[in-house]
Design an enzyme around this catalytic site. Structure first.
Site, PDB file in Angstrom:
ATOM      1  N   TYR A   1      42.767  51.416  48.427  1.00  0.00           N
ATOM      2  CA  TYR A   1      42.430  51.939  46.730  1.00  0.00           C
ATOM      3  C   TYR A   1      43.737  53.074  46.472  1.00  0.00           C
ATOM      4  O   TYR A   1      43.741  53.979  46.847  1.00  0.00           O
ATOM      5  CB  TYR A   1      41.077  53.103  46.924  1.00  0.00           C
ATOM      6  CG  TYR A   1      40.980  53.734  45.531  1.00  0.00           C
ATOM      7  CD1 TYR A   1      41.067  53.000  44.282  1.00  0.00           C
ATOM      8  CD2 TYR A   1      40.398  55.060  45.723  1.00  0.00           C
ATOM      9  CE1 TYR A   1      40.800  53.610  43.260  1.00  0.00           C
ATOM     10  CE2 TYR A   1      40.058  55.520  44.550  1.00  0.00           C
ATOM     11  CZ  TYR A   1      40.415  54.943  43.225  1.00  0.00           C
ATOM     12  OH  TYR A   1      39.905  55.526  41.893  1.00  0.00           O
TER      13      TYR A   1
ATOM     14  N   ASP B   1      41.925  47.715  44.961  1.00  0.00           N
ATOM     15  CA  ASP B   1      42.369  47.908  43.543  1.00  0.00           C
ATOM     16  C   ASP B   1      43.730  48.958  43.822  1.00  0.00           C
ATOM     17  O   ASP B   1      43.956  49.950  44.348  1.00  0.00           O
ATOM     18  CB  ASP B   1      41.382  49.440  43.135  1.00  0.00           C
ATOM     19  CG  ASP B   1      41.694  49.918  41.904  1.00  0.00           C
ATOM     20  OD1 ASP B   1      42.857  49.401  41.227  1.00  0.00           O
ATOM     21  OD2 ASP B   1      40.861  50.647  41.391  1.00  0.00           O
TER      22      ASP B   1
ATOM     23  N   HIS C   1      34.374  47.850  37.594  1.00  0.00           N
ATOM     24  CA  HIS C   1      35.273  46.657  38.079  1.00  0.00           C
ATOM     25  C   HIS C   1      34.187  45.701  38.514  1.00  0.00           C
ATOM     26  O   HIS C   1      32.991  45.717  38.496  1.00  0.00           O
ATOM     27  CB  HIS C   1      35.767  47.082  39.429  1.00  0.00           C
ATOM     28  CG  HIS C   1      36.842  48.349  39.159  1.00  0.00           C
ATOM     29  ND1 HIS C   1      38.412  48.052  39.177  1.00  0.00           N
ATOM     30  CD2 HIS C   1      36.860  49.344  38.753  1.00  0.00           C
ATOM     31  CE1 HIS C   1      38.984  49.071  39.052  1.00  0.00           C
ATOM     32  NE2 HIS C   1      37.971  50.165  38.708  1.00  0.00           N
TER      33      HIS C   1
END
Length: 497
Positions: A137, A178, A277
């Protein structure tokens, strides 16, 4: 093998139980980002899932911030698992996947892992090689904090060095997560007019370098090179998902050999809406060794002391006992006996006698049935109403002798009406109804109010009106129009009355 990457924006934000979510995704390895839980706040329902081995990394700096997790089905039990990217958090040598960072400072390495942004698992393939899954992330850049750009580039550098180390070992590598960067103009709804400026972003330059010469592959673009409006993240404040006005910042990246030999499909599950998301799911034709009976690595949550089943619960320390009230005891002074009530409803009493050595003897054979009391037994506890006393104001009644002919008599009804009128006027001045918002110029609908939150702006803290519709592409008649209007600041006037 199916692998999923999904920024869930908080475990507690899931609209369904975690077990149901895992079954809905229908994947063998599921990687979550932004779990927003610490070890202390992690519930057992999220830590132990039947049929899965779970691995978490959490922020050591803040609660409710970042965090990643990997869920592996039992037959894909990893041979090693490591928390972090910089190798500063693994508990044992056996769990370490190896790797060095000769170009990075020790303090930078520590900073990379403290925010709980990466976790890795290594799985054994049928041919004896390994597949390494890196779940990340990546941080975003804050304009008010330029040091975060340096932190982000260090994080990218750690990903690159660690991934290349695994390739040198002969492993196959998949990087998911991400990455907080939209690579090309096709990956964003609004790249801007200056594409040179867009492409010169430090994050995009690193991304292009990382996938240069097919060392690593963006699996979605590899299979769908020209597909437009394929986004994975949408702004929630403007409800941009309604008009599919977003960016693609969630990826499944794999090394070139994997893409040519094993990549089957990559899809975006935009219909799943528990987060801002959407999940990204990749499919590969790997053949794994069955490790269902293998012991998972030590950082697996099932080995945490709080989830091993040996921890005592709070209710184990609490024992329910029966309280004996005064009205349940009857003392007979003549026979030197005491009767104790056994049943709350039937009012049975048992006889208790005392022998010569002052030992109490309970005679269970002597049972006396008694009728319930006719009235409620008063308690020594005072009622709360006893602490409040109602007072009445004395009424002043003037005598007839004290009232002259020229005296104006004001009745109580007139006083009350005047007081009510004055009170109503006062409250109306304090609680005035809000001014209705203006109508937008494009749709003639009521606007919504927003606030400038950019602390560097001269208008920081000011309120303004915009169209209430969802954000969308320019020219879309169903999207938000360009209406903008500052809210007027009305100065309060102080009455001299």
């Amino acid at each position: 093998m199916r692998i999923c990457s999904w920024n869930i924006n908080g475990l507690r934000s899931l609209r369904q139980p975690l077990r149901t979510v895992l079954e809905q995704l229908d994947c063998d390895i599921i990687c979550f980002q932004e779990t927003k839980v610490t070890r202390q706040a992690l519930a057992e329902t999220y830590a132990r899932i039947d049929g899965y081995h779970t691995f978490y990394s959490w922020s050591r700096l803040r609660q409710g911030y970042s965090g990643v997790a990997i869920f592996c089905k039992n037959f894909l039990t990893p041979i090693r698992a490591e928390e972090g990217l910089a190798g500063k958090l693994h508990t044992t040598i056996d769990d370490s996947l190896g790797g060095e960072y000769p170009s990075m400072d020790e303090n930078d390495l520590l900073a990379i892992d403290r925010e709980g942004r990466a976790i890795m698992t290594e799985h054994e393939l049928e041919d004896g090689t390994s597949l390494v899954v890196i779940n990340v992330y990546c941080p975003r850049v804050d304009r008010d904090k330029p040091e975060r750009l340096t932190y982000k580039l260090n994080f990218f550098s750690a990903i690159e060095q660690r991934a290349k180390y695994f390739l040198e070992r002969g492993c196959r590598v998949i990087v998911v997560g991400d990455l907080n960067v939209s690579h090309k103009p096709i990956d964003t709804c609004d790249p801007g007019e200056d594409l040179n400026y867009f492409n010169s972003s430090p994050s995009r330059l690193w991304f292009s370098k990382f996938i240069n010469n097919d060392i690593f592959i963006d699996t979605f673009r590899y299979l769908h090179p020209d597909q437009r409006e394929a986004y994975t993240c949408w702004e929630t404040l403007s409800n941009a998902r309604v008009n599919n006005y977003g960016v693609r910042i969630d990826y499944i990246l794999c090394d070139g050999i994997v893409s040519k030999l094993h990549l089957v499909n990559c899809e975006l599950r935009i219909e799943i809406e528990s987060s801002d998301h959407c999940p990204v799911i990749g499919e590969f034709n790997f053949i794994f060794k069955d490790h269902s009976q293998r012991k998972p690595p030590s950082i697996c949550t099932k080995f945490w002391p709080e989830f091993k089943g040996t921890q005592m619960k709070l209710n184990q320390f609490i024992v329910k006992t029966k309280r004996i009230r005064d009205e349940e005891i009857i003392i007979d002074d003549n026979n030197h006996s005491t009767y104790l009530r056994l049943d709350d409803e039937l009012f049975f009493f048992v006889k208790i006698t005392t022998n010569q050595s002052n030992e109490k003897i309970i005679d269970k054979s002597t049972v006396i049935e008694s009728k319930p009391p006719s009235k409620k037994i008063k308690s020594d506890q005072s009622s709360i109403f006893q602490h409040f006393k109602r007072t009445s104001q004395p009424k002043l009644v003037p005598s007839n002798n004290s009232i002259s002919k020229n005296t104006e008599v004001i009745s109580s009804s007139n006083i009350e009406s005047n007081e009510k009128s004055t009170t109503k006027t006062t409250w109306n001045q304090i609680f005035r109804p809000p001014t209705p918002p203006p109508l937008c110029s494009g749709h003639k609908e009521q606007c919504v109010i927003r606030k400038v939150k950019d602390t560097s702006s001269v208008n920081w803290g000011r309120y303004f009106y915009v169209c209430s519709r969802a954000n969308g592409a320019p020219g879309n008649p169903q999207a938000r129009c360009e209406h903008f209007e500052w809210k007027e600041i009305k100065k309060k006037t102080i009455s001299m009355n």
